[in-house]
Design a protein around this motif. Sequence first.
Motif, PDB file in Angstrom:
ATOM      1  N   THR A 113       0.832  -1.208   0.000  1.00  0.00           N
ATOM      2  CA  THR A 113       0.000   0.000   0.000  1.00  0.00           C
ATOM      3  C   THR A 113       0.861   1.250   0.000  1.00  0.00           C
ATOM      4  OG1 THR A 113      -1.757  -1.148   1.219  1.00  0.00           O
ATOM      5  CG2 THR A 113      -1.799   1.261   1.246  1.00  0.00           C
ATOM      6  N   VAL A 114       1.905   1.246   0.829  1.00  0.00           N
ATOM      7  CA  VAL A 114       2.814   2.394   0.902  1.00  0.00           C
ATOM      8  C   VAL A 114       3.570   2.556  -0.411  1.00  0.00           C
ATOM      9  CG1 VAL A 114       4.844   3.361   2.051  1.00  0.00           C
ATOM     10  CG2 VAL A 114       3.059   2.240   3.403  1.00  0.00           C
ATOM     11  N   LEU A 115       3.988   1.459  -1.003  1.00  0.00           N
ATOM     12  CA  LEU A 115       4.711   1.509  -2.268  1.00  0.00           C
ATOM     13  C   LEU A 115       3.844   2.119  -3.360  1.00  0.00           C
ATOM     14  CD1 LEU A 115       7.169   0.839  -3.993  1.00  0.00           C
ATOM     15  CD2 LEU A 115       6.219  -1.461  -4.333  1.00  0.00           C
ATOM     16  N   ARG A 116       2.589   1.690  -3.445  1.00  0.00           N
ATOM     17  CA  ARG A 116       1.669   2.249  -4.450  1.00  0.00           C
ATOM     18  C   ARG A 116       1.445   3.732  -4.204  1.00  0.00           C
ATOM     19  NH1 ARG A 116      -1.141  -2.668  -3.704  1.00  0.00           N
ATOM     20  NH2 ARG A 116      -2.559  -1.640  -2.222  1.00  0.00           N
ATOM     21  N   ALA A 117       1.282   4.099  -2.937  1.00  0.00           N
ATOM     22  CA  ALA A 117       1.018   5.502  -2.599  1.00  0.00           C
ATOM     23  C   ALA A 117       2.201   6.391  -2.936  1.00  0.00           C
ATOM     24  CB  ALA A 117       0.664   5.620  -1.119  1.00  0.00           C
ATOM     25  N   THR A 118       3.412   5.979  -2.565  1.00  0.00           N
ATOM     26  CA  THR A 118       4.594   6.804  -2.845  1.00  0.00           C
ATOM     27  C   THR A 118       4.842   6.909  -4.345  1.00  0.00           C
ATOM     28  OG1 THR A 118       5.984   4.845  -2.467  1.00  0.00           O
ATOM     29  CG2 THR A 118       5.767   6.417  -0.646  1.00  0.00           C
ATOM     30  N   SER A 119       4.585   5.844  -5.074  1.00  0.00           N
ATOM     31  CA  SER A 119       4.739   5.875  -6.529  1.00  0.00           C
ATOM     32  C   SER A 119       3.758   6.867  -7.145  1.00  0.00           C
ATOM     33  CB  SER A 119       4.510   4.481  -7.130  1.00  0.00           C
ATOM     34  OG  SER A 119       5.487   3.569  -6.667  1.00  0.00           O
ATOM     35  N   GLU A 120       2.527   6.856  -6.647  1.00  0.00           N
ATOM     36  CA  GLU A 120       1.512   7.776  -7.162  1.00  0.00           C
ATOM     37  C   GLU A 120       1.851   9.220  -6.803  1.00  0.00           C
ATOM     38  OE1 GLU A 120      -3.349   8.472  -6.984  1.00  0.00           O
ATOM     39  OE2 GLU A 120      -2.466   6.583  -6.290  1.00  0.00           O
ATOM     40  N   LEU A 121       2.351   9.437  -5.595  1.00  0.00           N
ATOM     41  CA  LEU A 121       2.735  10.784  -5.170  1.00  0.00           C
ATOM     42  C   LEU A 121       3.894  11.315  -6.011  1.00  0.00           C
ATOM     43  CD1 LEU A 121       2.456  10.262  -1.318  1.00  0.00           C
ATOM     44  CD2 LEU A 121       1.003  11.751  -2.712  1.00  0.00           C
ATOM     45  N   CYS A 122       4.799  10.429  -6.402  1.00  0.00           N
ATOM     46  CA  CYS A 122       5.893  10.824  -7.293  1.00  0.00           C
ATOM     47  C   CYS A 122       5.351  11.220  -8.660  1.00  0.00           C
ATOM     48  CB  CYS A 122       6.893   9.681  -7.448  1.00  0.00           C
ATOM     49  SG  CYS A 122       7.988   9.454  -6.041  1.00  0.00           S
ATOM     50  N   GLN A 123       4.421  10.438  -9.178  1.00  0.00           N
ATOM     51  CA  GLN A 123       3.832  10.711 -10.478  1.00  0.00           C
ATOM     52  C   GLN A 123       3.101  12.049 -10.490  1.00  0.00           C
ATOM     53  OE1 GLN A 123       1.327   7.346 -11.282  1.00  0.00           O
ATOM     54  NE2 GLN A 123       3.041   5.926 -11.561  1.00  0.00           N
ATOM     55  N   LYS A 124       2.518  12.395  -9.347  1.00  0.00           N
ATOM     56  CA  LYS A 124       1.763  13.634  -9.250  1.00  0.00           C
ATOM     57  C   LYS A 124       2.633  14.842  -8.921  1.00  0.00           C
ATOM     58  CE  LYS A 124      -2.435  11.202  -7.954  1.00  0.00           C
ATOM     59  NZ  LYS A 124      -3.009  11.386  -9.288  1.00  0.00           N
ATOM     60  N   GLY A 125       3.938  14.630  -8.762  1.00  0.00           N
ATOM     61  CA  GLY A 125       4.854  15.740  -8.551  1.00  0.00           C
ATOM     62  C   GLY A 125       4.933  16.261  -7.134  1.00  0.00           C
TER      63      GLY A 125
END
Length: 249
Positions: free
Chosen positions: A41-53
């Motif tokens: 869950t944390v991995l998906r969230a951090t990846s998404e936060l990176c994608q969103k800048g």
Amino acid sequence: MHNKTTSKKMESLLSPLSYLATHKEASVEEIATQTKKNYSTVLRATSELCQKGLVDFRLERTAPRGKELRLYRLNFYGLMFYMTRSSEIEYSLADFREIAKAHEDLLVVFQKWDKFAKAGFEQQLFSRVKSALNVESQYNNRYDFVTITSFDVTNLFPKKDEALRRSSFDYLVLGFFYMEQPVEHVKESIGEKQWKTLQDIWSVVEGDYELRKKRDAFLDFLELERREGLKAIDEWRKYLKQEQKAPNN
């Protein structure tokens, strides 16, 4: 800091954001362990936060030939996103002190936080930061916390503008933008209490070389801008005067 109601999706994104807000950088493993959240869950969230800048990362090799570890950290936009969530989080002075310590490289006012505290003006600085965040929130209403899953910060705030945005936030906190207006007008418009707060803030600025240099650079910018403006007005007046004298074709 006190969390109010948030959606499940928002909560999954806020968990790493909240941890990174008070830590300079961290791996997914560290975030998951410390927040007691599922690693995936944390991995998906951090990846998404990176994608969103909102979050950046760097690679660190754990051994000469070992695996590279990703260390995540909030960038300026991620920090603003997190701190302007006034409708969902109530911050204390202690919260901001911790955030400032973790991200002192992002803002001069965070770098100098201890200096204001030692001068006895930490509460005044805290007040100014909150005021600046209100301005930031109103000006940048594109930070949409409800639809975080559907926007990309990089499309709203170009990366090349980040340094300017950081300086602007420092100027807001330090009250330099008031210097665009006459002194007496500022005194009357903001009231005695706020004027006293500015005086306290500026007393620290005056005694610190870097802060004083930042203030003087801002005043130099204002002066140049006004000179160029007056020059343009003078040129237009001359041009219009010549046009009036010119015979009609």
